[in-house]
Enzyme design. Structure first.
Site, PDB file in Angstrom:
ATOM      1  N   HIS A 250       0.862  -1.195   0.000  1.00  0.00           N
ATOM      2  CA  HIS A 250       0.000   0.000   0.000  1.00  0.00           C
ATOM      3  C   HIS A 250       0.894   1.239   0.000  1.00  0.00           C
ATOM      4  CE1 HIS A 250      -3.412   2.515   0.640  1.00  0.00           C
ATOM      5  NE2 HIS A 250      -3.697   2.253   1.892  1.00  0.00           N
TER       6      HIS A 250
ATOM      7  N   HIS B 229      -2.392  -2.475  -9.490  1.00  0.00           N
ATOM      8  CA  HIS B 229      -3.345  -1.806  -8.607  1.00  0.00           C
ATOM      9  C   HIS B 229      -4.616  -2.653  -8.547  1.00  0.00           C
ATOM     10  CE1 HIS B 229      -5.890   1.332  -6.871  1.00  0.00           C
ATOM     11  NE2 HIS B 229      -4.781   1.954  -6.562  1.00  0.00           N
TER      12      HIS B 229
ATOM     13  N   ASP C   3       2.673   5.417  -6.843  1.00  0.00           N
ATOM     14  CA  ASP C   3       3.937   5.337  -6.102  1.00  0.00           C
ATOM     15  C   ASP C   3       5.154   5.228  -7.009  1.00  0.00           C
ATOM     16  OD1 ASP C   3       1.921   3.468  -4.018  1.00  0.00           O
ATOM     17  OD2 ASP C   3       2.909   5.315  -3.386  1.00  0.00           O
TER      18      ASP C   3
HETATM   19  C1  SDX Z   1      -1.436   2.127  -3.319  1.00  0.00           C
HETATM   20  O1  SDX Z   1      -6.182   0.711  -3.141  1.00  0.00           O
HETATM   21  C2  SDX Z   1      -5.692   1.909  -3.406  1.00  0.00           C
HETATM   22  O2  SDX Z   1      -6.368   2.763  -3.907  1.00  0.00           O
HETATM   23  C3  SDX Z   1      -4.238   2.085  -2.990  1.00  0.00           C
HETATM   24  C4  SDX Z   1      -3.586   3.409  -3.421  1.00  0.00           C
HETATM   25  C5  SDX Z   1      -4.199   4.598  -2.709  1.00  0.00           C
HETATM   26  O3  SDX Z   1      -4.058   5.719  -3.227  1.00  0.00           O
HETATM   27  O4  SDX Z   1      -4.706   4.413  -1.570  1.00  0.00           O
HETATM   28  O5  SDX Z   1      -3.732   3.590  -4.834  1.00  0.00           O
HETATM   29  C6  SDX Z   1      -2.089   3.440  -3.082  1.00  0.00           C
HETATM   30  O6  SDX Z   1      -1.385   1.323  -2.425  1.00  0.00           O
HETATM   31  C7  SDX Z   1      -0.941   1.800  -4.712  1.00  0.00           C
HETATM   32  C8  SDX Z   1      -0.389   0.337  -4.823  1.00  0.00           C
HETATM   33  C9  SDX Z   1       1.046   0.359  -4.273  1.00  0.00           C
HETATM   34  N1  SDX Z   1       1.577  -1.013  -4.201  1.00  0.00           N
HETATM   35  C10 SDX Z   1       2.555  -1.444  -5.030  1.00  0.00           C
HETATM   36  O7  SDX Z   1       2.996  -0.781  -5.973  1.00  0.00           O
HETATM   37  C11 SDX Z   1       3.094  -2.834  -4.677  1.00  0.00           C
HETATM   38  C12 SDX Z   1       3.203  -3.681  -5.969  1.00  0.00           C
HETATM   39  N2  SDX Z   1       1.845  -3.982  -6.431  1.00  0.00           N
HETATM   40  C13 SDX Z   1       1.274  -5.234  -6.010  1.00  0.00           C
HETATM   41  O8  SDX Z   1       1.645  -5.709  -4.758  1.00  0.00           O
HETATM   42  C14 SDX Z   1      -0.213  -5.355  -6.373  1.00  0.00           C
HETATM   43  O9  SDX Z   1      -0.339  -4.919  -7.651  1.00  0.00           O
HETATM   44  C15 SDX Z   1      -1.237  -4.656  -5.515  1.00  0.00           C
HETATM   45  C16 SDX Z   1      -1.081  -4.975  -4.080  1.00  0.00           C
HETATM   46  C17 SDX Z   1      -1.148  -3.176  -5.712  1.00  0.00           C
HETATM   47  C18 SDX Z   1      -2.617  -5.113  -5.976  1.00  0.00           C
HETATM   48  O10 SDX Z   1      -2.737  -6.457  -5.639  1.00  0.00           O
HETATM   49  P1  SDX Z   1      -4.031  -7.305  -6.046  1.00  0.00           P
HETATM   50  O11 SDX Z   1      -5.109  -6.445  -6.572  1.00  0.00           O
HETATM   51  O12 SDX Z   1      -4.355  -8.212  -4.903  1.00  0.00           O
HETATM   52  O13 SDX Z   1      -3.542  -8.140  -7.295  1.00  0.00           O
HETATM   53  P2  SDX Z   1      -2.790  -9.506  -7.214  1.00  0.00           P
HETATM   54  O14 SDX Z   1      -1.729  -9.431  -6.195  1.00  0.00           O
HETATM   55  O15 SDX Z   1      -3.800 -10.591  -7.108  1.00  0.00           O
HETATM   56  O16 SDX Z   1      -2.109  -9.552  -8.669  1.00  0.00           O
HETATM   57  C19 SDX Z   1      -2.813 -10.046  -9.785  1.00  0.00           C
HETATM   58  C20 SDX Z   1      -1.742 -10.703 -10.648  1.00  0.00           C
HETATM   59  C21 SDX Z   1      -0.920 -11.765  -9.894  1.00  0.00           C
HETATM   60  O17 SDX Z   1      -0.410 -12.683 -10.856  1.00  0.00           O
HETATM   61  P3  SDX Z   1      -1.193 -14.096 -11.113  1.00  0.00           P
HETATM   62  O18 SDX Z   1      -1.430 -14.710  -9.749  1.00  0.00           O
HETATM   63  O19 SDX Z   1      -2.471 -13.703 -11.820  1.00  0.00           O
HETATM   64  O20 SDX Z   1      -0.268 -14.906 -11.968  1.00  0.00           O
HETATM   65  O21 SDX Z   1      -0.782  -9.705 -11.054  1.00  0.00           O
HETATM   66  C22 SDX Z   1       0.495 -10.021 -10.482  1.00  0.00           C
HETATM   67  C23 SDX Z   1       0.244 -10.998  -9.354  1.00  0.00           C
HETATM   68  O22 SDX Z   1       1.381 -11.806  -9.138  1.00  0.00           O
HETATM   69  N3  SDX Z   1       1.039  -8.767  -9.995  1.00  0.00           N
HETATM   70  C24 SDX Z   1       2.324  -8.402 -10.111  1.00  0.00           C
HETATM   71  C25 SDX Z   1       2.386  -7.111  -9.572  1.00  0.00           C
HETATM   72  N4  SDX Z   1       1.172  -6.740  -9.143  1.00  0.00           N
HETATM   73  C26 SDX Z   1       0.347  -7.771  -9.393  1.00  0.00           C
HETATM   74  N5  SDX Z   1       3.396  -9.048 -10.621  1.00  0.00           N
HETATM   75  C27 SDX Z   1       4.575  -8.362 -10.584  1.00  0.00           C
HETATM   76  N6  SDX Z   1       4.718  -7.114 -10.077  1.00  0.00           N
HETATM   77  C28 SDX Z   1       3.651  -6.456  -9.570  1.00  0.00           C
HETATM   78  N7  SDX Z   1       3.788  -5.230  -9.089  1.00  0.00           N
END
Ligand code: SDX
Length: 425
Positions: free
Chosen positions: A266, A307, A365
């Protein structure tokens, strides 16, 4: 009033359950499932991917189109034409202020920026290398020990006083965290400065000489505050709402939001993006990191990418990227290596099927840390600045929650544990 119905038939149930369907101003319809518990059923939605936990009129996101509206105004227009305190007024009150209303709001905020002098004693208990987010959780939660005069959550005036105190004091506490970490004296806020300008002076000024914030950096700082102000029912905002539903005081609720924001999935992602870019170190290493990000066996993820809601560009990331170029040009560091790595990383990822299929784009971010680093803010302070910025979102949602009849949030579960058994003789 529901104008549509959903009908649910469940094997083993001899009736079809009719559920009301509501339509909002924008966005998906929602199915009111509250009647299910009376039928002995729960919905199941770990991570709340398909769950609307409340109704709200503050912020709207269309993840597929990359749209973000605050009280109906697009983030791009607010970023271009507004400023952080005006957006604070908008989020809290629902409308943009008149010039007179804005002047009064700014004046009230800027005259509440000091913290109780005894707050400084809390800092003495921390090591100098304590993570500033740990200090912020502690100090913001402790504010409720100082403001007994405005903790009646059912009194709209008390809620407004708390909002002003939090908006006003977060920059002061944040700057105190930085000063404490470098062994410099705390700088008192100045009422005659702008909100972002005052923050930069408390961060980088010293009692030894006058400090004049670079106006380009002050504007960039204000833009960072504005772009992080609110984002619908994200993890930390949902935490604040849930804490608020128990009747906890606003300072404790905001402290819970700060704690939830800290996680690298997050708000902690901005700090993690910088660490990732520094670990990559050189554009030639990018392919290896892309490979690792795609490897399901490797916990590494491309920080700042992906996201839960956006399956298109995060509109805030686009604004942030443009601001990056402006700030680095102003500072004469256009060739900032980390920005070059970030842009190369973004381009490669956006052309890779893994990211395309999963609709993973840069989020807010991805670029914010590069700007903050260029301004001179240490990585450990990035999430503190996110928390400072998001305080208005948290308190606006907390206020919205308490402005209408409500009840404590209490989700249920799918129990997978042991059946009842007796304690062994
Ligand atoms: C913020 O919610 C909000 O609005 C948050 C925010 C706000 O203003 O409040 O926008 C601020 O928190 C932005 C997000 C910051 N986080 C990151 O940048 C961390 C990296 N991102 C991931 O951890 C992830 O994308 C999340 C946590 C942001 C979202 O996770 P989800 O929605 O639970 O998605 P997921 O983990 O289920 O991913 C779906 C797929 C998976 O692959 P498969 O299982 O389908 O094979 O996408 C892949 C994930 O492995 N994936 C990534 C990835 N993000 C998702 N693979 C590599 N790198 C990534 N960054």
């Amino acid at each position: 009033m529901a104008d549509k119905k959903a009908r649910l038939s469940v094997d083993g149930l001899d009736e079809t359950i009719e559920l009301p369907v509501y339509s909002g101003t924008l966005g998906p319809d929602v199915i009111d499932v509250r009647a299910l518990s009376g039928k002995g059923l729960f919905t199941y939605d770990p991570g709340f991917v398909s769950t609307a936990a409340c109704d709200s009129s503050i912020t709207y996101i269309d993840g597929d189109k990359g749209i973000l509206l605050h009280r109906g105004y697009p983030i791009e227009q607010l970023a271009e034409q507004s400023d952080y305190l005006e957006v604070c007024y908008l989020l809290l009150n629902g409308e943009l202020p008149s010039p007179a209303e804005k002047a009064e709001f700014v004046n009230t905020v800027m005259r509440h920026t000091m913290v109780h002098e005894q707050i400084t004693y809390f800092f003495r208990g921390f090591r100098r290398d304590a993570h500033p987010m740990a200090i912020m959780v502690a100090c913001v939660g402790a504010l409720s020990a100082f403001y007994h005069d405005s903790l009646d959550i059912n009194d709209a005036h008390h809620r407004e006083v708390c909002a002003f105190r939090l908006i006003a004091k977060m920059p002061t506490l944040a700057a105190m965290c930085f000063k404490y970490s470098i062994g410099q004296p705390f700088m008192y806020p100045r009422n005659d400065l702008g909100y972002a300008e005052n923050f930069l002076r408390m961060m980088f000024g010293t009692p030894c000489e006058e400090y004049q914030a670079n106006p380009v950096l002050a504007r960039a700082m204000d833009l960072i505050f504005l772009l992080h102000a609110d984002h619908e029912q994200n993890a930390s905002t949902s935490t604040v709402r849930l804490a608020g539903s128990s009747g906890a005081n606003p300072f404790a609720c905001i402290a819970s939001g700060i704690a939830a924001l800290w996680g690298p999935a997050h708000g902690g992602a901005n700090e993690a993006v910088l660490a990732m870019l520094q670990e990559i170190g050189d554009e030639s290493h990018i392919p290896e990191f892309i490979r690792r990000a795609k490897d399901p066996e490797d916990p590494f993820r491309l920080m700042g990418f992906g996201h839960r809601v956006y399956h298109n560009f995060d509109p805030r990331a686009k604004v942030m990227k443009a601001a990056c170029d402006d700030v680095l040009a102003e500072l004469g560091v256009e060739d900032e290596p980390l920005l070059k790595i970030a842009k190369q990383l973004e381009q490669i990822a956006l052309e890779d099927d893994y990211f395309i299929q999963r609709k993973l784009y840069p989020n807010v971010d991805f670029y914010s840390g590069i700007i903050m680093k260029a301004i001179g803010i240490p990585t450990s302070m990035f999430t503190v600045i996110f928390a400072l910025s998001r305080t208005i979102g948290w308190i606006s949602h907390w206020n919205e929650f308490h402005s209408s009849p409500n009840r404590i949030g209490r989700p249920r579960q799918l129990y997978t544990g042991e059946r009842q058994r007796d304690y062994p003789d």
